[in-house]
Write a protein that holds these residues in place. Structure first.
Motif, PDB file in Angstrom:
ATOM      1  N   ILE A  60       0.834  -1.196   0.000  1.00 27.44           N
ATOM      2  CA  ILE A  60       0.000   0.000   0.000  1.00 27.44           C
ATOM      3  C   ILE A  60       0.871   1.250   0.000  1.00 27.44           C
ATOM      4  N   ARG A  61       0.572   2.162  -0.915  1.00 31.39           N
ATOM      5  CA  ARG A  61       1.200   3.484  -0.902  1.00 31.39           C
ATOM      6  C   ARG A  61       0.120   4.471  -0.457  1.00 31.39           C
ATOM      7  N   HIS A  62       0.343   5.075   0.678  1.00 25.62           N
ATOM      8  CA  HIS A  62      -0.674   5.952   1.245  1.00 25.62           C
ATOM      9  C   HIS A  62      -0.759   7.265   0.473  1.00 25.62           C
ATOM     10  N   PRO A  63      -1.924   7.926   0.518  1.00 26.31           N
ATOM     11  CA  PRO A  63      -2.124   9.142  -0.282  1.00 26.31           C
ATOM     12  C   PRO A  63      -1.142  10.253   0.068  1.00 26.31           C
ATOM     13  N   GLU A  64      -0.969  11.129  -0.877  1.00 30.10           N
ATOM     14  CA  GLU A  64      -0.161  12.330  -0.674  1.00 30.10           C
ATOM     15  C   GLU A  64      -1.117  13.513  -0.579  1.00 30.10           C
ATOM     16  N   VAL A  65      -1.028  14.257   0.510  1.00 30.00           N
ATOM     17  CA  VAL A  65      -1.939  15.371   0.763  1.00 30.00           C
ATOM     18  C   VAL A  65      -1.133  16.667   0.781  1.00 30.00           C
ATOM     19  N   ALA A  66      -1.684  17.714   0.167  1.00 35.34           N
ATOM     20  CA  ALA A  66      -0.973  18.997   0.129  1.00 35.34           C
ATOM     21  C   ALA A  66      -1.975  20.145   0.055  1.00 35.34           C
ATOM     22  N   VAL A  67      -1.546  21.297   0.561  1.00 39.60           N
ATOM     23  CA  VAL A  67      -2.302  22.535   0.387  1.00 39.60           C
ATOM     24  C   VAL A  67      -1.579  23.329  -0.694  1.00 39.60           C
ATOM     25  N   GLU A  68      -2.237  23.479  -1.842  1.00 42.44           N
ATOM     26  CA  GLU A  68      -1.612  24.126  -2.989  1.00 42.44           C
ATOM     27  C   GLU A  68      -1.697  25.649  -2.919  1.00 42.44           C
ATOM     28  N   ALA A  69      -2.764  26.160  -2.338  1.00 40.76           N
ATOM     29  CA  ALA A  69      -2.955  27.612  -2.262  1.00 40.76           C
ATOM     30  C   ALA A  69      -3.817  27.935  -1.056  1.00 40.76           C
ATOM     31  N   ALA A  70      -3.616  29.129  -0.485  1.00 40.72           N
ATOM     32  CA  ALA A  70      -4.412  29.549   0.664  1.00 40.72           C
ATOM     33  C   ALA A  70      -4.402  31.063   0.751  1.00 40.72           C
ATOM     34  N   SER A  71      -5.521  31.605   1.223  1.00 41.25           N
ATOM     35  CA  SER A  71      -5.640  33.047   1.362  1.00 41.25           C
ATOM     36  C   SER A  71      -6.463  33.366   2.604  1.00 41.25           C
ATOM     37  N   LEU A  72      -5.948  34.274   3.430  1.00 41.36           N
ATOM     38  CA  LEU A  72      -6.631  34.698   4.650  1.00 41.36           C
ATOM     39  C   LEU A  72      -6.838  36.216   4.569  1.00 41.36           C
ATOM     40  N   THR A  73      -8.115  36.640   4.505  1.00 42.58           N
ATOM     41  CA  THR A  73      -8.398  38.068   4.377  1.00 42.58           C
ATOM     42  C   THR A  73      -9.063  38.657   5.624  1.00 42.58           C
ATOM     43  N   ARG A  74      -9.439  37.797   6.551  1.00 42.10           N
ATOM     44  CA  ARG A  74      -9.997  38.284   7.812  1.00 42.10           C
ATOM     45  C   ARG A  74      -9.727  37.256   8.897  1.00 42.10           C
ATOM     46  N   ASN A  88     -12.271  34.950   7.145  1.00 42.31           N
ATOM     47  CA  ASN A  88     -12.482  34.642   5.729  1.00 42.31           C
ATOM     48  C   ASN A  88     -11.243  33.886   5.268  1.00 42.31           C
ATOM     49  N   LEU A  89     -11.401  32.611   5.014  1.00 47.49           N
ATOM     50  CA  LEU A  89     -10.273  31.746   4.674  1.00 47.49           C
ATOM     51  C   LEU A  89     -10.650  30.876   3.487  1.00 47.49           C
ATOM     52  N   SER A  90      -9.790  30.833   2.498  1.00 46.57           N
ATOM     53  CA  SER A  90     -10.001  29.957   1.347  1.00 46.57           C
ATOM     54  C   SER A  90      -8.703  29.225   1.038  1.00 46.57           C
ATOM     55  N   LEU A  91      -8.833  27.992   0.612  1.00 47.87           N
ATOM     56  CA  LEU A  91      -7.637  27.214   0.271  1.00 47.87           C
ATOM     57  C   LEU A  91      -7.972  26.110  -0.717  1.00 47.87           C
ATOM     58  N   THR A  92      -6.927  25.606  -1.356  1.00 49.42           N
ATOM     59  CA  THR A  92      -7.042  24.486  -2.290  1.00 49.42           C
ATOM     60  C   THR A  92      -6.267  23.308  -1.731  1.00 49.42           C
ATOM     61  N   LEU A  93      -6.971  22.210  -1.509  1.00 50.50           N
ATOM     62  CA  LEU A  93      -6.382  21.010  -0.915  1.00 50.50           C
ATOM     63  C   LEU A  93      -6.387  19.891  -1.951  1.00 50.50           C
ATOM     64  N   THR A  94      -5.266  19.179  -2.092  1.00 48.05           N
ATOM     65  CA  THR A  94      -5.194  18.066  -3.041  1.00 48.05           C
ATOM     66  C   THR A  94      -4.890  16.763  -2.308  1.00 48.05           C
ATOM     67  N   VAL A  95      -5.494  15.689  -2.790  1.00 47.88           N
ATOM     68  CA  VAL A  95      -5.250  14.344  -2.263  1.00 47.88           C
ATOM     69  C   VAL A  95      -4.926  13.452  -3.458  1.00 47.88           C
ATOM     70  N   ARG A  96      -3.723  12.898  -3.490  1.00 43.75           N
ATOM     71  CA  ARG A  96      -3.298  12.066  -4.628  1.00 43.75           C
ATOM     72  C   ARG A  96      -3.185  10.606  -4.215  1.00 43.75           C
ATOM     73  N   ASN A  97      -3.842   9.731  -4.980  1.00 42.32           N
ATOM     74  CA  ASN A  97      -3.709   8.284  -4.778  1.00 42.32           C
ATOM     75  C   ASN A  97      -2.446   7.834  -5.499  1.00 42.32           C
ATOM     76  N   ARG A  98      -1.421   7.468  -4.749  1.00 41.23           N
ATOM     77  CA  ARG A  98      -0.120   7.141  -5.336  1.00 41.23           C
ATOM     78  C   ARG A  98      -0.036   5.698  -5.840  1.00 41.23           C
ATOM     79  N   ASN A  99      -1.069   4.904  -5.636  1.00 38.07           N
ATOM     80  CA  ASN A  99      -1.065   3.520  -6.124  1.00 38.07           C
ATOM     81  C   ASN A  99      -1.419   3.495  -7.611  1.00 38.07           C
ATOM     82  N   TRP A 100      -0.675   2.721  -8.407  1.00 40.47           N
ATOM     83  CA  TRP A 100      -0.925   2.689  -9.843  1.00 40.47           C
ATOM     84  C   TRP A 100      -1.972   1.646 -10.235  1.00 40.47           C
ATOM     85  N   ALA A 101      -2.344   0.750  -9.309  1.00 40.50           N
ATOM     86  CA  ALA A 101      -3.343  -0.266  -9.632  1.00 40.50           C
ATOM     87  C   ALA A 101      -4.528  -0.265  -8.672  1.00 40.50           C
ATOM     88  N   MET A 102      -4.329   0.165  -7.428  1.00 37.84           N
ATOM     89  CA  MET A 102      -5.377   0.074  -6.413  1.00 37.84           C
ATOM     90  C   MET A 102      -6.166   1.374  -6.292  1.00 37.84           C
TER      91      MET A 102
END
Length: 225
Positions: A60-74, A88-102
């Motif tokens: 098993i290769r566990h997922p890779e999680v990252a915050v690609e962008a974030a902005s805090l205006t209040r 006021n908070l906005s962000l972009t979160l990514t979750v990548r399945n690193r397994n090539w078959a599962m």
């Protein structure tokens, strides 16, 4: 019958007198060599197939999680009628399945929480129970929220807010939590990650603050995961 259309084709069991009649043009030693090569090729093919299946589903290769962008205006602390964070908070979160078959199937909803000083002040459901994440794919989640949320920060939390408010740089954490199961595996695995962010407050009308991608830290996997 081991011979088709009068061709000399000897397989396992076609030995001695039958092979002498079937393949008179091929010597006994040559027949033994051909048979041995066929067995070796079959064994090599089986070993290669087993290796591919093991590589695809055994580890098993566990997922890779990252915050690609974030902005805090209040980001403000309200103390009346109860302690609350106005933000006021906005962000972009990514979750990548690193397994090539599962693929990955959620056995519990996948959730994300915003935290300040280890206290959650907002929560989001990213994917529901039963949702499938295909192999090799990256899911992108855009989270944007603005509200006055109750936050039980306590004296220490309020002191930390005032300290960070003086600099305009806030340490906010995104916590990911869920439970998943991988293809060909019966064990349910906990999925948890923390994404510590240092966000510069950029009130409306001010230049956007450049944000550097943050790779989130996965919690230690369970023994069978």
């Amino acid at each position: 019958m081991c011979c088709l259309d009068d061709c000399c084709c000897c397989c396992a069991g076609c030995y001695d007198s039958f092979c002498d009649r079937c393949c008179p043009c091929v010597s006994y030693d040559a027949r033994e060599t051909i048979f041995g090569c066929c067995v070796c090729l079959l064994l090599l093919g089986a070993a290669a197939l087993l290796a591919v299946l093991l590589a695809a589903y055994g580890f098993i290769r566990h997922p890779e999680v990252a915050v690609e962008a974030a902005s805090l205006t209040r980001f403000a602390l309200l103390t009346s009628p109860a302690t609350a964070l106005a933000y006021n908070l906005s962000l972009t979160l990514t979750v990548r399945n690193r397994n090539w078959a599962m693929s990955v199937k959620n056995t519990k909803p996948l959730e994300a929480a915003f935290k300040f000083d280890d206290q959650a002040f907002d929560r989001f459901e990213l994917a529901g129970e039963g949702d499938r994440h295909p192999p090799g794919k990256t899911r992108v989640y855009h989270l944007a929220a603005g509200a006055d949320k109750f936050a039980a920060l306590g004296n220490a939390g309020e002191a930390e807010f005032r300290k960070e408010n003086a600099t305009g740089l806030f340490e906010v954490e995104v916590a990911l939590a869920g439970e998943v199961r991988y293809t060909a595996h019966f064990t349910k695995c906990k999925l948890a990650a923390t994404c510590p962010l240092k966000l510069q407050l950029a009130p409306p009308g001010t230049p956007a603050v450049v944000f550097q991608k943050v790779k989130c830290k996965l919690a230690k996997a369970d023994k069978n995961c």
